[in-house]
Design a protein around this motif. Structure first.
Motif, mmCIF file in Angstrom:
data_model
loop_
_atom_site.group_PDB
_atom_site.id
_atom_site.type_symbol
_atom_site.label_atom_id
_atom_site.label_comp_id
_atom_site.label_asym_id
_atom_site.label_seq_id
_atom_site.Cartn_x
_atom_site.Cartn_y
_atom_site.Cartn_z
ATOM 1 N N LYS A 58 0.835 -1.204 0.000
ATOM 2 C CA LYS A 58 0.000 0.000 0.000
ATOM 3 C C LYS A 58 0.871 1.256 0.000
ATOM 4 C CE LYS A 58 -4.082 -1.926 2.313
ATOM 5 N NZ LYS A 58 -4.942 -1.862 3.531
ATOM 6 N N ALA B 101 2.321 1.732 -3.432
ATOM 7 C CA ALA B 101 1.300 2.241 -4.352
ATOM 8 C C ALA B 101 1.042 3.730 -4.098
ATOM 9 C CB ALA B 101 0.001 1.449 -4.187
ATOM 10 N N SER B 102 1.011 4.120 -2.800
ATOM 11 C CA SER B 102 0.801 5.530 -2.468
ATOM 12 C C SER B 102 1.961 6.393 -2.954
ATOM 13 C CB SER B 102 0.640 5.678 -0.945
ATOM 14 O OG SER B 102 0.492 7.035 -0.586
ATOM 15 N N ASN C 138 4.003 5.677 -5.449
ATOM 16 C CA ASN C 138 3.930 5.725 -6.915
ATOM 17 C C ASN C 138 2.886 6.741 -7.372
ATOM 18 O OD1 ASN C 138 5.936 3.845 -7.451
ATOM 19 N ND2 ASN C 138 4.530 2.114 -7.361
ATOM 20 N N SER C 139 1.751 6.771 -6.670
ATOM 21 C CA SER C 139 0.703 7.732 -7.021
ATOM 22 C C SER C 139 1.198 9.166 -6.812
ATOM 23 C CB SER C 139 -0.539 7.479 -6.158
ATOM 24 O OG SER C 139 -1.542 8.423 -6.445
ATOM 25 N N ASN D 242 3.675 10.017 -9.558
ATOM 26 C CA ASN D 242 2.993 10.322 -10.826
ATOM 27 C C ASN D 242 2.365 11.716 -10.785
ATOM 28 O OD1 ASN D 242 3.630 7.832 -11.940
ATOM 29 N ND2 ASN D 242 1.789 6.847 -11.154
ATOM 30 N N ALA D 243 1.791 12.064 -9.615
ATOM 31 C CA ALA D 243 1.193 13.408 -9.486
ATOM 32 C C ALA D 243 2.266 14.487 -9.619
ATOM 33 C CB ALA D 243 0.477 13.534 -8.139
#
Length: 203
Positions: A92, A95-96, A98-99, A102-103
């Protein structure tokens, strides 16, 4: 004697040896193990009769071993569950991250686009100012009436920038030769032009 006969004799001898070994082991088991088991049972029974809790101790030991094995298995299962939970938590977090990455990349691309647009706008202002200075230099050398005719034919933004670059004395003479409405429009455009800012973009 033929080879087949020799081979058959060897097989018979090997089979006989195996049988003898099996019989020997059976005798050892019967003569040693059975008496030992019987003696252990006899001693255990005798001790139980005189009050020594042999049976209870044996059952308790077996039960304790089973409980230890169960506890060990439960601890291993708990450790595996904890590892799975930690792994899921780490996934998790990844994933956070990576998010968020990307932002940030998207934001960076937006800033780059904005910077490119600003650079293009600055380049256009620089070019317009250079042109206005060249035209102002020519207009300064012209008769005010002729200069007014030249400025009227230019686009309003360009003519306003030329007027902004001109000295107040020259611009007032040129404006006096124009139609009042046109002069007012060009004067308004010139007033909204920040020559100081434009000069900061000049090479």
């Amino acid at each position: 004697m033929s080879a087949a006969r020799v081979e058959q004799t060897a097989d018979v001898a090997a089979d006989s040896l195996v049988r003898r070994l099996v019989r020997g082991l059976a005798k050892v088991l019967l003569l040693v193990m059975v008496p030992l088991v019987a003696a252990a049972l006899l001693i255990g029974g005798s001790l139980q009769i005189i009050g020594v809790p042999v049976w209870q101790t044996t059952v308790s030991y077996i039960h304790r071993q089973g409980v230890q094995a169960s506890t060990t298995a439960s601890a291993e299962q708990s450790a595996q569950s904890q590892l799975k939970a930690e792994n899921a938590n780490l996934q998790k977090q990844v994933a956070s991250l990576n998010s968020a990455l990307n932002a940030e990349k998207t934001q960076e691309e937006g800033l780059k686009s904005q910077l490119n647009a600003d650079n293009a706008q600055l380049s256009a202002k620089r070019s317009a100012l250079v042109t206005a200075k060249q035209e102002a230099s020519i207009v300064t050398q012209m008769d005010p009436a002729a200069a007014a005719q030249v400025l009227v034919k230019l686009p309003e933004a360009e003519a306003g920038l030329v007027l902004a670059v001109l000295s107040p004395g020259v611009s007032s003479q040129v404006l006096a030769q124009m139609n009042p409405t046109t002069a007012a429009k060009l004067l308004q455009v010139a007033g909204t032009t920040n020559v100081n800012t434009a000069n900061s973009f000049a090479p």
